[in-house]
Write a protein that holds these residues in place. Sequence first.
Motif, PDB file in Angstrom:
ATOM      1  N   PRO A 272       0.810  -1.228   0.000  1.00 23.81           N
ATOM      2  CA  PRO A 272       0.000   0.000   0.000  1.00 23.81           C
ATOM      3  C   PRO A 272       0.842   1.277   0.000  1.00 23.81           C
ATOM      4  O   PRO A 272       0.529   2.226  -0.718  1.00 23.81           O
ATOM      5  CB  PRO A 272      -0.824  -0.118   1.300  1.00 23.81           C
ATOM      6  CG  PRO A 272      -0.960  -1.589   1.518  1.00 23.81           C
ATOM      7  CD  PRO A 272       0.339  -2.193   1.025  1.00 23.81           C
ATOM      8  N   HIS A 273       1.909   1.295   0.773  1.00 22.53           N
ATOM      9  CA  HIS A 273       2.750   2.497   0.769  1.00 22.53           C
ATOM     10  C   HIS A 273       3.411   2.690  -0.599  1.00 22.53           C
ATOM     11  O   HIS A 273       3.460   3.801  -1.128  1.00 22.53           O
ATOM     12  CB  HIS A 273       3.812   2.418   1.872  1.00 22.53           C
ATOM     13  CG  HIS A 273       3.297   2.863   3.205  1.00 22.53           C
ATOM     14  ND1 HIS A 273       2.515   2.060   4.011  1.00 22.53           N
ATOM     15  CD2 HIS A 273       3.413   4.035   3.889  1.00 22.53           C
ATOM     16  CE1 HIS A 273       2.193   2.716   5.121  1.00 22.53           C
ATOM     17  NE2 HIS A 273       2.730   3.914   5.077  1.00 22.53           N
ATOM     18  N   LEU A 274       3.914   1.615  -1.165  1.00 22.99           N
ATOM     19  CA  LEU A 274       4.588   1.713  -2.458  1.00 22.99           C
ATOM     20  C   LEU A 274       3.644   2.255  -3.529  1.00 22.99           C
ATOM     21  O   LEU A 274       4.014   3.126  -4.336  1.00 22.99           O
ATOM     22  CB  LEU A 274       5.090   0.315  -2.861  1.00 22.99           C
ATOM     23  CG  LEU A 274       6.008   0.285  -4.063  1.00 22.99           C
ATOM     24  CD1 LEU A 274       7.302   1.015  -3.761  1.00 22.99           C
ATOM     25  CD2 LEU A 274       6.301  -1.166  -4.469  1.00 22.99           C
ATOM     26  N   ILE A 275       2.423   1.765  -3.530  1.00 25.40           N
ATOM     27  CA  ILE A 275       1.435   2.190  -4.519  1.00 25.40           C
ATOM     28  C   ILE A 275       1.027   3.635  -4.288  1.00 25.40           C
ATOM     29  O   ILE A 275       0.867   4.411  -5.235  1.00 25.40           O
ATOM     30  CB  ILE A 275       0.225   1.244  -4.446  1.00 25.40           C
ATOM     31  CG1 ILE A 275       0.632  -0.095  -5.062  1.00 25.40           C
ATOM     32  CG2 ILE A 275      -0.975   1.821  -5.147  1.00 25.40           C
ATOM     33  CD1 ILE A 275      -0.370  -1.172  -4.815  1.00 25.40           C
ATOM     34  N   ALA A 276       0.864   4.003  -3.032  1.00 21.81           N
ATOM     35  CA  ALA A 276       0.493   5.390  -2.722  1.00 21.81           C
ATOM     36  C   ALA A 276       1.594   6.349  -3.169  1.00 21.81           C
ATOM     37  O   ALA A 276       1.325   7.370  -3.803  1.00 21.81           O
ATOM     38  CB  ALA A 276       0.216   5.541  -1.230  1.00 21.81           C
ATOM     39  N   TYR A 277       2.836   6.010  -2.848  1.00 18.85           N
ATOM     40  CA  TYR A 277       3.952   6.854  -3.297  1.00 18.85           C
ATOM     41  C   TYR A 277       3.955   6.957  -4.828  1.00 18.85           C
ATOM     42  O   TYR A 277       4.184   8.029  -5.393  1.00 18.85           O
ATOM     43  CB  TYR A 277       5.288   6.267  -2.835  1.00 18.85           C
ATOM     44  CG  TYR A 277       5.655   6.523  -1.382  1.00 18.85           C
ATOM     45  CD1 TYR A 277       5.765   7.821  -0.888  1.00 18.85           C
ATOM     46  CD2 TYR A 277       5.934   5.475  -0.510  1.00 18.85           C
ATOM     47  CE1 TYR A 277       6.129   8.059   0.432  1.00 18.85           C
ATOM     48  CE2 TYR A 277       6.307   5.699   0.821  1.00 18.85           C
ATOM     49  CZ  TYR A 277       6.403   7.003   1.282  1.00 18.85           C
ATOM     50  OH  TYR A 277       6.762   7.233   2.575  1.00 18.85           O
ATOM     51  N   THR A 278       3.705   5.848  -5.500  1.00 12.34           N
ATOM     52  CA  THR A 278       3.739   5.858  -6.967  1.00 12.34           C
ATOM     53  C   THR A 278       2.661   6.750  -7.549  1.00 12.34           C
ATOM     54  O   THR A 278       2.934   7.600  -8.404  1.00 12.34           O
ATOM     55  CB  THR A 278       3.566   4.430  -7.528  1.00 12.34           C
ATOM     56  OG1 THR A 278       4.558   3.590  -6.961  1.00 12.34           O
ATOM     57  CG2 THR A 278       3.687   4.427  -9.042  1.00 12.34           C
ATOM     58  N   ILE A 279       1.430   6.584  -7.104  1.00 16.95           N
ATOM     59  CA  ILE A 279       0.341   7.346  -7.731  1.00 16.95           C
ATOM     60  C   ILE A 279       0.473   8.836  -7.439  1.00 16.95           C
ATOM     61  O   ILE A 279       0.180   9.666  -8.301  1.00 16.95           O
ATOM     62  CB  ILE A 279      -1.056   6.811  -7.331  1.00 16.95           C
ATOM     63  CG1 ILE A 279      -2.139   7.480  -8.185  1.00 16.95           C
ATOM     64  CG2 ILE A 279      -1.354   6.972  -5.868  1.00 16.95           C
ATOM     65  CD1 ILE A 279      -3.516   6.918  -7.986  1.00 16.95           C
ATOM     66  N   VAL A 280       0.977   9.174  -6.271  1.00 15.85           N
ATOM     67  CA  VAL A 280       1.166  10.598  -5.986  1.00 15.85           C
ATOM     68  C   VAL A 280       2.257  11.164  -6.902  1.00 15.85           C
ATOM     69  O   VAL A 280       2.129  12.270  -7.424  1.00 15.85           O
ATOM     70  CB  VAL A 280       1.467  10.842  -4.492  1.00 15.85           C
ATOM     71  CG1 VAL A 280       1.752  12.319  -4.225  1.00 15.85           C
ATOM     72  CG2 VAL A 280       0.286  10.394  -3.630  1.00 15.85           C
ATOM     73  N   GLY A 281       3.283  10.365  -7.155  1.00 14.16           N
ATOM     74  CA  GLY A 281       4.313  10.771  -8.104  1.00 14.16           C
ATOM     75  C   GLY A 281       3.761  10.897  -9.514  1.00 14.16           C
ATOM     76  O   GLY A 281       4.003  11.897 -10.202  1.00 14.16           O
ATOM     77  N   THR A 282       2.972   9.915  -9.947  1.00 17.30           N
ATOM     78  CA  THR A 282       2.386   9.938 -11.287  1.00 17.30           C
ATOM     79  C   THR A 282       1.545  11.199 -11.482  1.00 17.30           C
ATOM     80  O   THR A 282       1.661  11.890 -12.499  1.00 17.30           O
ATOM     81  CB  THR A 282       1.480   8.699 -11.509  1.00 17.30           C
ATOM     82  OG1 THR A 282       2.248   7.512 -11.293  1.00 17.30           O
ATOM     83  CG2 THR A 282       0.903   8.671 -12.912  1.00 17.30           C
ATOM     84  N   ALA A 283       0.716  11.496 -10.503  1.00 19.11           N
ATOM     85  CA  ALA A 283      -0.186  12.647 -10.610  1.00 19.11           C
ATOM     86  C   ALA A 283       0.582  13.965 -10.662  1.00 19.11           C
ATOM     87  O   ALA A 283       0.142  14.919 -11.297  1.00 19.11           O
ATOM     88  CB  ALA A 283      -1.165  12.648  -9.438  1.00 19.11           C
ATOM     89  N   SER A 284       1.729  13.993 -10.011  1.00 13.12           N
ATOM     90  CA  SER A 284       2.511  15.244  -9.992  1.00 13.12           C
ATOM     91  C   SER A 284       3.236  15.481 -11.307  1.00 13.12           C
ATOM     92  O   SER A 284       3.656  16.606 -11.580  1.00 13.12           O
ATOM     93  CB  SER A 284       3.562  15.197  -8.884  1.00 13.12           C
ATOM     94  OG  SER A 284       2.971  14.873  -7.665  1.00 13.12           O
ATOM     95  N   ASP A 285       3.427  14.426 -12.066  1.00  9.31           N
ATOM     96  CA  ASP A 285       4.278  14.524 -13.258  1.00  9.31           C
ATOM     97  C   ASP A 285       3.507  14.729 -14.557  1.00  9.31           C
ATOM     98  O   ASP A 285       4.101  14.767 -15.630  1.00  9.31           O
ATOM     99  CB  ASP A 285       5.121  13.250 -13.402  1.00  9.31           C
ATOM    100  CG  ASP A 285       6.184  13.162 -12.310  1.00  9.31           C
ATOM    101  OD1 ASP A 285       6.463  14.201 -11.680  1.00  9.31           O
ATOM    102  OD2 ASP A 285       6.724  12.063 -12.107  1.00  9.31           O
TER     103      ASP A 285
END
Lengths: 304, 304
Positions: free
Chosen positions: B193-206
């Motif tokens: 869950p943490h890995l996925i949360a970090y990823t999607i927040v990164g995706t949305a920022s980019d």
Amino acid sequence: MSGAPPFSRIAIIGLGLIGSSIARAAGQAWEGLTVTGHDASAPVRARAAELGFCAHVADTVEEAVRDAELVILAVPVGATADVACAVAPALAKDAIVSDVGSSKAGPAAALAEALPGHVIVPAHPVAGTERSGPDAGFASLFRGRWCILTPEAGTDAAAIEKVAAFWAGLGANIEIMDARHHDLVLAVTSHLPHLIAYTIVGTASDLEEVTESEVIKYSAGGFRDFTRIAASDPVMWRDVFLSNREAVLEMLQRFSEDLSQLQRAIRWGDGDALQALFTRTRAVRQSIVDSGQDDAAPDFGRRH
Amino acid sequence: MSGAPPFSRIAIIGLGLIGSSIARAAGQAWEGLTVTGHDASAPVRARAAELGFCAHVADTVEEAVRDAELVILAVPVGATADVACAVAPALAKDAIVSDVGSSKAGPAAALAEALPGHVIVPAHPVAGTERSGPDAGFASLFRGRWCILTPEAGTDAAAIEKVAAFWAGLGANIEIMDARHHDLVLAVTSHLPHLIAYTIVGTASDLEEVTESEVIKYSAGGFRDFTRIAASDPVMWRDVFLSNREAVLEMLQRFSEDLSQLQRAIRWGDGDALQALFTRTRAVRQSIVDSGQDDAAPDFGRRH
């Protein structure tokens, strides 16, 4: 009370979380506004009548929309075309039609096709909870949240103004946006998060080495956060993904690429890459809290 | 007060969210328990001394652990080996050593290597918030949460019993588990869950087509839920992924397969498959609420 109501009679078709919240909020905002409701489900109609958030719960769509100046469809987006066709023959000539769908281009096209000659002002209040049904609604749901209107170019400006005033009266902030752009923005801020949450909850339930009871016991490590949005209405979300297919698949592709990159960083032990991303994402949370779009309290303000 | 304390002197190395919460909770649980603290950071030591949740904040690790019957390392798991080596020369002969790491097999091996002849009872309290540092801790953090102990086979039973009694006194439920199994279970309930949360927040920022300001404005559609855990401590989480690499990669692989399947269902318009999954995941949420591992209030009990 927010002054004179922009409409004196409105009809809400669909009395679930969103429809019943609109009725409750409108009832609180304006005394002079009459809300008539209808739902395709007889038990929902009966419960809505008991709860009393509408002046009248009509047994048919036709009865509900007769004489309404604003008709709001609060149904799963996949039902938009059918409900619009049912509404069409009974609509007052100058009635404005709106919806609350989480995708906009598809439902707007369905409305335009079913209701030629009517003014259509599609809306999407970006608000909700994981609950469904008429008992789940509450009047403050839209307060401080954004409501995005996506009228086509050339739509009557006075009608847009009235729909905007209606949502502002319910406490929402108003934004006007192109429907295609809306669908792209919401694909990332809402649809992709739901898709991922549904997936991980499914993945965790299907493991052989880890029992479901273990998943539940130790869910406070992070997993439980995902289960909330994965508890959202199944039919509503099925329709959102089918209706906003292209934008969702596009965002999913980007997410998958980013996930692969992180996977590679873990495999190769690249701690610097991990730490750099994790530091960057922390700032996004702060911006959301600063903008009033989430609670500043740690852990969403959960009771400890 | 929970009766007589299982230890009369303990040392906590690392005074962040978890370490400072242990100190606060232990102070509330037992009057007769003396807690000495230490942190590698001088500003954190100074702040901890101001906050006063330890009887004494020591300037060195050696001073902190002298005479302690239980030494708890509350540091990022990547620092376990170094801190254990620093502790080793000053430890009382019969001191029990524990930690609070979110992965267990790696840190346990580091402890065993650095501290031969000492009784080691690794622990993982499955609790936390997205905040870090000595100000973020609070005494009720562990109440009703699980604390998993992962002692190696053959560990002194009386020592395990005392560490279990300590955590029970802080309000936690105790489970004893093999370290490898722990790492697999937590990979799915916490690390993925943490890995996925970090990823999607990164995706949305980019994204280029969607601005960061739009992502923040419309985050109430679901995205904001992910930003909370993506705001967790970057160094702590970097270390967790590096330390529990195999189990995390295994769970990530399964998640990716399930996501591909859902992607295909959307592409092909298979609404039945989507609805079937979304209905199944709803029940998992209910189980978590029923088991007391999350708030029953909608939307995590956020204020509306």
